[in-house]
Design a protein around this motif. Structure first.
Motif, short mmCIF file in Angstrom:
data_model
loop_
_atom_site.label_atom_id
_atom_site.label_comp_id
_atom_site.label_asym_id
_atom_site.label_seq_id
_atom_site.Cartn_x
_atom_site.Cartn_y
_atom_site.Cartn_z
N HIS A 154 0.88 -1.17 0.00
CA HIS A 154 0.00 0.00 0.00
C HIS A 154 0.91 1.22 0.00
CE1 HIS A 154 -3.53 -2.49 1.00
NE2 HIS A 154 -2.66 -3.18 1.70
N TYR A 155 0.96 1.91 -1.13
CA TYR A 155 1.87 3.04 -1.26
C TYR A 155 1.21 4.33 -0.80
CZ TYR A 155 4.72 -0.22 -3.81
OH TYR A 155 5.47 -1.31 -4.14
N ALA A 156 1.99 5.15 -0.11
CA ALA A 156 1.48 6.43 0.40
C ALA A 156 2.58 7.48 0.29
CB ALA A 156 1.03 6.29 1.84
N GLU A 157 2.13 8.71 0.29
CA GLU A 157 3.04 9.85 0.22
C GLU A 157 2.84 10.68 1.48
OE1 GLU A 157 4.19 12.13 -3.69
OE2 GLU A 157 2.16 12.66 -3.05
N ILE A 158 3.93 11.16 2.04
CA ILE A 158 3.82 12.08 3.19
C ILE A 158 3.40 13.42 2.60
CG2 ILE A 158 5.00 13.25 5.06
CD1 ILE A 158 6.93 10.83 5.16
N SER A 159 2.16 13.84 2.89
CA SER A 159 1.67 15.08 2.27
C SER A 159 1.83 16.28 3.19
CB SER A 159 0.20 14.93 1.88
OG SER A 159 -0.60 14.89 3.02
N GLY A 160 2.12 16.02 4.44
CA GLY A 160 2.33 17.12 5.36
C GLY A 160 2.97 16.60 6.63
N GLN A 161 3.87 17.39 7.19
CA GLN A 161 4.54 16.96 8.40
C GLN A 161 5.01 18.18 9.18
OE1 GLN A 161 7.34 13.76 7.91
NE2 GLN A 161 8.61 14.47 9.58
N ARG A 162 4.75 18.16 10.49
CA ARG A 162 5.29 19.17 11.40
C ARG A 162 6.03 18.41 12.49
NH1 ARG A 162 0.56 22.53 13.47
NH2 ARG A 162 2.18 23.41 14.79
N LEU A 163 7.30 18.63 12.60
CA LEU A 163 8.16 17.89 13.52
C LEU A 163 7.57 17.84 14.93
CD1 LEU A 163 10.83 16.37 13.83
CD2 LEU A 163 11.88 18.55 14.45
N ASN A 164 7.51 16.65 15.48
CA ASN A 164 7.00 16.37 16.83
C ASN A 164 5.55 16.81 17.03
OD1 ASN A 164 9.50 15.29 17.54
ND2 ASN A 164 10.25 17.27 18.22
N ARG A 165 4.81 16.95 15.92
CA ARG A 165 3.44 17.44 16.04
C ARG A 165 2.44 16.66 15.18
NH1 ARG A 165 0.77 20.99 19.49
NH2 ARG A 165 -0.90 21.98 18.34
N ALA A 166 2.71 16.53 13.86
CA ALA A 166 1.73 15.90 12.99
C ALA A 166 2.38 15.34 11.73
CB ALA A 166 0.66 16.92 12.59
N VAL A 167 1.75 14.29 11.19
CA VAL A 167 2.15 13.74 9.91
C VAL A 167 0.89 13.20 9.22
CG1 VAL A 167 2.74 11.45 10.84
CG2 VAL A 167 3.78 12.22 8.70
N ARG A 168 0.84 13.38 7.90
CA ARG A 168 -0.30 12.87 7.11
C ARG A 168 0.24 12.03 5.96
NH1 ARG A 168 -5.57 15.83 4.56
NH2 ARG A 168 -5.97 16.12 6.78
N PHE A 169 -0.33 10.83 5.82
CA PHE A 169 0.00 9.93 4.73
C PHE A 169 -1.20 9.86 3.80
CE2 PHE A 169 2.24 8.38 8.51
CZ PHE A 169 3.55 8.42 8.06
N PHE A 180 -1.75 11.46 11.87
CA PHE A 180 -1.43 11.38 13.30
C PHE A 180 -1.12 12.79 13.77
CE2 PHE A 180 0.30 7.18 11.75
CZ PHE A 180 -0.71 6.40 12.30
N PHE A 181 -1.77 13.20 14.85
CA PHE A 181 -1.58 14.55 15.39
C PHE A 181 -1.34 14.45 16.89
CE2 PHE A 181 -3.07 18.54 17.21
CZ PHE A 181 -2.44 19.47 16.40
N LEU A 182 -0.26 15.05 17.36
CA LEU A 182 0.06 15.05 18.79
C LEU A 182 -0.30 16.40 19.39
CD1 LEU A 182 3.55 13.33 18.67
CD2 LEU A 182 1.40 12.34 19.45
N ASP A 183 -1.02 16.33 20.48
CA ASP A 183 -1.44 17.54 21.18
C ASP A 183 -1.08 17.37 22.64
OD1 ASP A 183 -2.52 20.04 21.43
OD2 ASP A 183 -4.60 19.37 21.42
N SER A 184 -0.62 18.42 23.27
CA SER A 184 -0.32 18.31 24.70
C SER A 184 -1.00 19.43 25.45
CB SER A 184 1.19 18.33 24.94
OG SER A 184 1.81 19.34 24.22
#
Length: 137
Positions: free
Chosen positions: A60-75, A93-97
């Motif tokens: 299953h192929y995916a592209e990283i379309s957005g990424q914020r270091l230590n915060r979020a990534v979208r495939f 995946f989104f990290l919130d504190s």
């Protein structure tokens, strides 16, 4: 003339508290080696920002379309020819504190077809339990 099989896609979002800092968690969410430890059978870098997620010996192929270091990534998932498609499945995946409680939350957004929300909740509960084992959270 047969009509194409069109499945309705749904956006499923779930949030989990995790006892680990975003700096520790993020590599498990955004790197091939980290994802392999809890998310699927294997993940391999293909080229540039593209990855191959392998489940049950299927690619299953995916592209990283957005990424914020230590915060979020979208495939964003690609077709079988590794090409972008309109209304593509995606996983975020989104990290919130919380500044007040110092708790870290992992919010997962799964946009895809063919899943009942109960099944998806159960699947993500199991996957995040594996992730928590890896990070000690």
């Amino acid at each position: 003339m047969a009509l194409p099989d069109i499945q309705t896609k749904t956006r499923f979002t779930v949030e989990f508290p995790i006892n680990a800092s975003p700096k520790i968690l993020f590599p498990y969410l955004a790197t091939a080696s980290g994802l392999t430890q809890w998310f699927c059978d294997d993940v391999r870098y293909v080229e540039g920002q593209r990855l191959n997620f392998i489940w049950d010996q299927e690619n299953h192929y995916a592209e990283i379309s957005g990424q914020r270091l230590n915060r979020a990534v979208r495939f964003v998932f690609l077709d079988e020819h590794r090409q972008p498609v309109s209304d593509a499945n995606f996983l975020e995946f989104f990290l919130d504190s919380s500044q007040v409680t110092d708790e870290v939350y992992l919010r997962i957004t799964d946009y895809s077809a063919g899943h009942e929300s109960g099944e998806q909740q159960e699947m993500w509960d199991g996957l995040v339990a594996k992730l928590k084992e890896q990070v000690g959270g």
